[in-house]
Design a protein around this motif. Sequence first.
Motif, PDB file in Angstrom:
ATOM      1  N   MET A  26       0.941  -1.230   0.185  1.00  0.00           N
ATOM      2  CA  MET A  26       0.041  -0.030   0.050  1.00  0.00           C
ATOM      3  C   MET A  26       0.758   1.257   0.004  1.00  0.00           C
ATOM      4  O   MET A  26       1.967   1.375   0.484  1.00  0.00           O
ATOM      5  N   ARG A  27       0.214   2.359  -0.576  1.00  0.00           N
ATOM      6  CA  ARG A  27       1.115   3.718  -0.569  1.00  0.00           C
ATOM      7  C   ARG A  27       1.157   4.262   0.737  1.00  0.00           C
ATOM      8  O   ARG A  27      -0.008   4.133   1.561  1.00  0.00           O
ATOM      9  N   THR A  28       2.247   4.673   0.938  1.00  0.00           N
ATOM     10  CA  THR A  28       1.933   5.666   2.723  1.00  0.00           C
ATOM     11  C   THR A  28       2.007   6.775   2.548  1.00  0.00           C
ATOM     12  O   THR A  28       1.933   7.257   1.344  1.00  0.00           O
ATOM     13  N   ILE A  29       1.629   7.462   3.733  1.00  0.00           N
ATOM     14  CA  ILE A  29       1.123   8.947   3.666  1.00  0.00           C
ATOM     15  C   ILE A  29       2.289   9.488   3.302  1.00  0.00           C
ATOM     16  O   ILE A  29       2.342  10.679   2.529  1.00  0.00           O
ATOM     17  N   ASP A  30       3.644   9.143   3.536  1.00  0.00           N
ATOM     18  CA  ASP A  30       4.863   9.978   3.101  1.00  0.00           C
ATOM     19  C   ASP A  30       5.110  10.172   1.595  1.00  0.00           C
ATOM     20  O   ASP A  30       5.076  11.185   1.014  1.00  0.00           O
ATOM     21  N   SER A  31       4.706   8.549   0.705  1.00  0.00           N
ATOM     22  CA  SER A  31       4.763   8.933  -0.351  1.00  0.00           C
ATOM     23  C   SER A  31       3.926   9.532  -1.330  1.00  0.00           C
ATOM     24  O   SER A  31       3.830  10.267  -2.088  1.00  0.00           O
ATOM     25  N   GLN A  32       2.460   9.682  -0.676  1.00  0.00           N
ATOM     26  CA  GLN A  32       1.415  10.631  -1.353  1.00  0.00           C
ATOM     27  C   GLN A  32       1.833  11.903  -0.906  1.00  0.00           C
ATOM     28  O   GLN A  32       1.423  12.820  -1.955  1.00  0.00           O
ATOM     29  N   GLN A  33       2.336  12.292   0.308  1.00  0.00           N
ATOM     30  CA  GLN A  33       2.574  13.741   0.297  1.00  0.00           C
ATOM     31  C   GLN A  33       3.669  13.944  -0.503  1.00  0.00           C
ATOM     32  O   GLN A  33       3.924  15.165  -1.165  1.00  0.00           O
TER      33      GLN A  33
ATOM     34  N   LEU B 137      -5.052   3.061 -12.412  1.00  0.00           N
ATOM     35  CA  LEU B 137      -5.105   1.725 -11.741  1.00  0.00           C
ATOM     36  C   LEU B 137      -4.140   1.785 -10.621  1.00  0.00           C
ATOM     37  O   LEU B 137      -4.412   1.352  -9.494  1.00  0.00           O
ATOM     38  N   LEU B 138      -2.951   2.396 -11.110  1.00  0.00           N
ATOM     39  CA  LEU B 138      -1.795   2.143 -10.020  1.00  0.00           C
ATOM     40  C   LEU B 138      -2.093   3.163  -8.829  1.00  0.00           C
ATOM     41  O   LEU B 138      -1.707   2.548  -7.802  1.00  0.00           O
ATOM     42  N   LYS B 139      -2.656   4.140  -9.230  1.00  0.00           N
ATOM     43  CA  LYS B 139      -2.989   5.237  -8.064  1.00  0.00           C
ATOM     44  C   LYS B 139      -3.902   4.776  -7.078  1.00  0.00           C
ATOM     45  O   LYS B 139      -3.957   4.771  -5.876  1.00  0.00           O
ATOM     46  N   LYS B 140      -5.144   4.140  -7.714  1.00  0.00           N
ATOM     47  CA  LYS B 140      -6.129   3.824  -6.930  1.00  0.00           C
ATOM     48  C   LYS B 140      -5.822   2.274  -6.262  1.00  0.00           C
ATOM     49  O   LYS B 140      -6.421   1.955  -4.959  1.00  0.00           O
TER      50      LYS B 140
ATOM     51  N   VAL C 161       0.952  -2.937  -8.862  1.00  0.00           N
ATOM     52  CA  VAL C 161       1.642  -2.788 -10.221  1.00  0.00           C
ATOM     53  C   VAL C 161       1.338  -4.034 -11.047  1.00  0.00           C
ATOM     54  O   VAL C 161       1.258  -3.767 -12.067  1.00  0.00           O
ATOM     55  N   ASN C 162       1.271  -5.164 -10.446  1.00  0.00           N
ATOM     56  CA  ASN C 162       0.740  -6.072 -11.266  1.00  0.00           C
ATOM     57  C   ASN C 162      -0.576  -5.941 -12.112  1.00  0.00           C
ATOM     58  O   ASN C 162      -0.603  -6.157 -13.401  1.00  0.00           O
ATOM     59  N   PHE C 163      -1.532  -5.634 -11.193  1.00  0.00           N
ATOM     60  CA  PHE C 163      -3.052  -5.289 -11.903  1.00  0.00           C
ATOM     61  C   PHE C 163      -2.875  -4.230 -13.016  1.00  0.00           C
ATOM     62  O   PHE C 163      -3.271  -4.304 -14.039  1.00  0.00           O
TER      63      PHE C 163
END
Length: 436
Positions: free
Chosen positions: A1-8, A306-309, A313-315
């Motif tokens: 899952m994406r972390t808060i840090d990576s989103q920011q 799709l990667l963002k949601k 990466v596979n899907f």
Amino acid sequence: MRTIDSQQSAVPLAGQPRRSRARIVILLLLSVGTMINYLDRTILGIVAPALTKEIHIDPAMMGIVFSAFAWTYALAQIPGGMFLDRFGNKITYALSIFFWSLFTLLQSFSVGLKSLLLLRLGLGISEAPCFPVNSRVVGTWFPQHERARATATYTVGEYIGLAAFSPLLFLILEHHGWRTLFFLTGALGIIFTFIWWRFYREPHESTLANKAELEYIGANNGQKTAENVPFNWPDAKRLLCCRQVIGASLGQFAGNTTLVFFLTWFPTYLAQERQLPWLHVGFFATWPFMAAAVGIIFGGWVSDRLLKKTASVNFSRKLPIIAGLLLSSFIITANWVSSNTLVIIIMSVAFFGQGMVGLGWTLISDIAPKNMAGLTGGIFNFCANMASIITPLIIGFIISGTGNFFYALIYIGVTALVGVVAYVFIIGDIKRIVLQ
């Protein structure tokens, strides 16, 4: 899952300087270069009916001429990737553009079959590093969540150029002959060589990219400027055994089979199988290429969304490519359609799907080991472009033996389904390969 840090990290904080967009300039250079690349390699398909009459070539021999480019193009992929990893993006691409453009220009002086074949072989060697450079530059200049759209943007140059310029190219062909087309497209590429040399920079050398943009590229899993490394056989052998490379290469081979048909035999199909007048061929030939351009953009957009949601990466990488290969197999149905308009719609749907398969280059930038993007791209493109050798030959021999394209279209559709099998059962997880 994406972390808060990576989103920011994807969004500048208040008070920080706004990110520059130097990577967009780099992407523009890649797009123009790719457009010229495909114009130069496919101009033969446009001039084929006029050229065959002048040089007296039958369909089987024309299949060999179409295929000749791919013999050296495929064989030069791995050496080209080695050269790229050793000498870097700027000098490799500059040499590639100059020499492929020179060989294109010289085809205007062809006096017979032997000289034409020799120049096509030279063209293949010269174009070999193009897509490995593209993939390496995207991996260097773009964070992972932007790579699919970046790949789609430069890849669309393959089709936009042909779609936009086809009517003009056919008009020049009718009034000035096939030699003029080779001369003009070759000269265009030579001019672009100097533009590339003047404007391309690596991120750490760029005067356009500010600190905020460089941090953004690095903070979002962007590949830092690759160190130029020498080739070694043990790493190459281990890379060849990776299921991700094997599956991606087989899938791209399947997609390229559809692509090669449109780049070589499609105008002849319309002129001979469908009995369309030559200027009508030029008009109708643009529609599948426009559809393919839309397919590329759509595939890249869907993949990044799709990667963002889903953060998978596979899907996000596999689903658009599998869908594209299934649409490409739809080309078979043209065998049972009598309406030319409906045939063009079927061809456009098939080429739209093939455009989505271009996302495979994004996948390669995701899985390539650090400092081996050139070699990985070379292996991938070597396998994928075996289709450029095999497809023109098979179609040429089918036409010579049967007098029509019926089994040729079946071959294209079945090969697309083989690509689906590769992505579903072979490729495995999409993650960066680490060679121990």
